[in-house]
Design a protein around this motif. Structure first.
Motif, PDB file in Angstrom:
ATOM      1  N   GLY A  74       0.961  -1.470   0.228  1.00  0.00           N
ATOM      2  CA  GLY A  74       0.063   0.276   0.372  1.00  0.00           C
ATOM      3  C   GLY A  74       0.616   0.985   0.232  1.00  0.00           C
ATOM      4  N   PHE A  75       2.177   1.366  -0.341  1.00  0.00           N
ATOM      5  CA  PHE A  75       3.022   2.565  -0.504  1.00  0.00           C
ATOM      6  C   PHE A  75       3.134   2.848  -1.203  1.00  0.00           C
ATOM      7  N   ARG A  76       3.261   4.356  -1.447  1.00  0.00           N
ATOM      8  CA  ARG A  76       3.206   4.853  -3.301  1.00  0.00           C
ATOM      9  C   ARG A  76       4.763   5.219  -2.848  1.00  0.00           C
ATOM     10  N   ALA A 120       4.256   6.961  -9.348  1.00  0.00           N
ATOM     11  CA  ALA A 120       4.908   7.873  -8.188  1.00  0.00           C
ATOM     12  C   ALA A 120       4.382   9.405  -7.678  1.00  0.00           C
ATOM     13  N   LEU A 121       3.947   9.256  -6.914  1.00  0.00           N
ATOM     14  CA  LEU A 121       3.470  10.921  -6.126  1.00  0.00           C
ATOM     15  C   LEU A 121       4.605  11.667  -6.578  1.00  0.00           C
ATOM     16  N   PRO A 122       4.016  13.163  -6.758  1.00  0.00           N
ATOM     17  CA  PRO A 122       5.769  13.898  -7.602  1.00  0.00           C
ATOM     18  C   PRO A 122       6.640  14.172  -5.961  1.00  0.00           C
ATOM     19  N   PHE A 123       5.978  14.548  -4.824  1.00  0.00           N
ATOM     20  CA  PHE A 123       6.627  14.830  -3.996  1.00  0.00           C
ATOM     21  C   PHE A 123       5.968  13.998  -2.473  1.00  0.00           C
ATOM     22  N   CYS A 124       6.155  14.208  -1.347  1.00  0.00           N
ATOM     23  CA  CYS A 124       5.431  14.124  -0.204  1.00  0.00           C
ATOM     24  C   CYS A 124       6.850  14.296   1.326  1.00  0.00           C
TER      25      CYS A 124
END
Length: 161
Positions: A40-42, A82-86
């Protein structure tokens, strides 16, 4: 600042919480990331992470040339949503770890964040990442850090009583 590391995020309490995964080449960073994605992680970044501070928080993203890519040993470099940032809430070092470690912190670009060590190739490593993020998210950040400073730890489930 560009760091040799990976960055994953889990959605908790209405926000993405990032885990910065560090360790030497071959320590299992990408293997851990691949298994965590199945839990469940991205993906945010694999192999290199661009770090910056903004309004007292630490953030990370993949360099443009590596965005959306992950190395899978035996298969090669693959595309991954992917997420663009976090925002980064936790740093993890892929190395031998103590059974009951003392609270630890690591500094990046002038900010200190909670840190822990784990063996990336243990089958339980992705579950440990999630539990560490949940534990961090059990209290507001300042209350959590203040409690760690005096040796208090929240009980399972985030109950602070």
């Amino acid at each position: 600042m560009i760091l040799h590391a990976g960055l994953l995020a889990a959605h908790m309490d209405g926000a993405w919480r990032g885990v910065l995964i560090e360790g030497p080449s071959g320590s299992g960073k990408s293997d851990l990331a691949l298994r965590a994605l199945d839990h469940g992680f991205r993906l945010v970044a694999d192999d290199r992470v661009a770090l910056w501070a903004c309004e007292g928080a630490l953030y990370g993203r993949a360099p443009d040339t590596l965005a959306g890519l992950i190395e899978v040993r035996g298969l090669g470099v693959l595309r991954e949503p992917a997420l663009p940032f976090c925002r980064i809430a936790l740093a993890v070092a892929c190395e031998q770890h103590e059974r009951m470690p003392e609270p630890a912190f690591k500094d990046y670009v002038g900010l200190s964040i909670p840190s822990l060590s784990l063996q990336a190739l243990e089958s339980s490593a992705p579950a440990k990442l999630r539990r560490a993020l949940q534990h961090l998210g059990a209290w507001p950040d300042k209350a959590y850090l203040d409690a760690l400073a005096v040796g208090v730890s929240p009980r399972p489930g985030g109950d602070s009583r």
